[in-house]
Design a protein around this motif. Sequence first.
Motif, PDB file in Angstrom:
ATOM      1  N   PRO A  71      50.875   3.303  65.368  1.00 47.68           N
ATOM      2  CA  PRO A  71      52.036   3.402  66.248  1.00 47.68           C
ATOM      3  C   PRO A  71      53.246   3.934  65.483  1.00 47.68           C
ATOM      4  N   THR A  72      54.071   4.724  66.133  1.00 49.29           N
ATOM      5  CA  THR A  72      55.310   5.194  65.496  1.00 49.29           C
ATOM      6  C   THR A  72      56.492   4.772  66.364  1.00 49.29           C
ATOM      7  N   VAL A 106      65.308   1.660  70.907  1.00 45.89           N
ATOM      8  CA  VAL A 106      64.085   2.024  70.216  1.00 45.89           C
ATOM      9  C   VAL A 106      62.961   2.151  71.240  1.00 45.89           C
ATOM     10  N   ALA A 107      62.034   3.037  70.950  1.00 44.73           N
ATOM     11  CA  ALA A 107      60.887   3.190  71.841  1.00 44.73           C
ATOM     12  C   ALA A 107      59.672   3.508  71.005  1.00 44.73           C
ATOM     13  N   LEU A 108      58.519   3.184  71.563  1.00 45.00           N
ATOM     14  CA  LEU A 108      57.280   3.504  70.878  1.00 45.00           C
ATOM     15  C   LEU A 108      57.076   5.008  71.001  1.00 45.00           C
ATOM     16  N   GLY A 109      56.963   5.687  69.870  1.00 44.67           N
ATOM     17  CA  GLY A 109      56.749   7.125  69.907  1.00 44.67           C
ATOM     18  C   GLY A 109      55.282   7.441  70.115  1.00 44.67           C
ATOM     19  N   GLN A 110      54.912   8.617  69.685  1.00 52.82           N
ATOM     20  CA  GLN A 110      53.517   9.021  69.805  1.00 52.82           C
ATOM     21  C   GLN A 110      52.619   8.081  69.008  1.00 52.82           C
ATOM     22  N   VAL A 111      51.458   7.783  69.575  1.00 47.45           N
ATOM     23  CA  VAL A 111      50.488   7.006  68.817  1.00 47.45           C
ATOM     24  C   VAL A 111      49.624   8.009  68.069  1.00 47.45           C
ATOM     25  N   LYS A 112      49.797   8.046  66.751  1.00 45.21           N
ATOM     26  CA  LYS A 112      49.099   9.046  65.934  1.00 45.21           C
ATOM     27  C   LYS A 112      47.769   8.500  65.453  1.00 45.21           C
TER      28      LYS A 112
END
Lengths: 129, 136
Positions: B48-49, B63-69
């Motif tokens: 998670p980013t 804040v938000a959860l960015g792309q899940v790499k």
Amino acid sequence: MNVLKTKMQWHQVRQRVLSENVANADTPHYRGKDLAKVDFQPHSVVPPSAPRVGMVQTSAGHLAGRAPSDDPSFKKNGGPNFQVRPNGNQVNLEEEMTKSAENQIDYQTATSLYQQSLSVLRTALGRKA
Amino acid sequence: MDFIQSMKIATSGLKAQSGRMRVISENIANADSTGRTPGADPYRRKVPTFTSHFDKEANANTVALGQVKKDTSDFKTRYEPGHPAADQNGYVKYPNVEPLIEMVDMREAQRSYEANLNIVTATRRMIQKTLDILRA
């Protein structure tokens, strides 16, 4: 009363800033912020306002805009006891929580004082406190 | 009102951490998910980013959860010739999930969640104090 009101507003804004820091405690390259201490000089008895968006000077003849970072009511966290995590985050969660508790207690003091002065006013008006 | 904004920011933190928790639980659940066909790739660990973005309404960085790499590190291999996903040499690829790391990450997410929750509680108490002025 006015001073107390200013103080309460300052605590309100500070709580927002602190919650911002805590929310971003895992954001890479985030730098914690804090409010500068409220200053009770007559010229500055205004609540610290939120940062404004700065203007860009496109021509030398234009007025210079004040960038949000120039706002004296905000200051970036800094100091010797400062830690940076490998992902560039500079928020110290323990410190932020302590600040939040401190903010809460100070706010409580201010509201209690406000209440007290209200009851003093009531007594002066001849009503039961 | 600034207190409501504080709550909003803390809520964004709560949401991001719970999203992170979801990704971690996905990793732990799939710690042994191998491929089905011989030599097939197993489950790949997800990372998670977090991204911070300016919320105009709250006038602050939420804040938000960015792309899940995807974690690009190598898969673990184990010698299990009888396994349906084993290649010609008898090796089976296992996910690049390290349960210990996931547990540590989980703890961290838990702590951050608690911190955000504490901010909500503190803010609520401050609102309560404000309302008490009216009552006095």
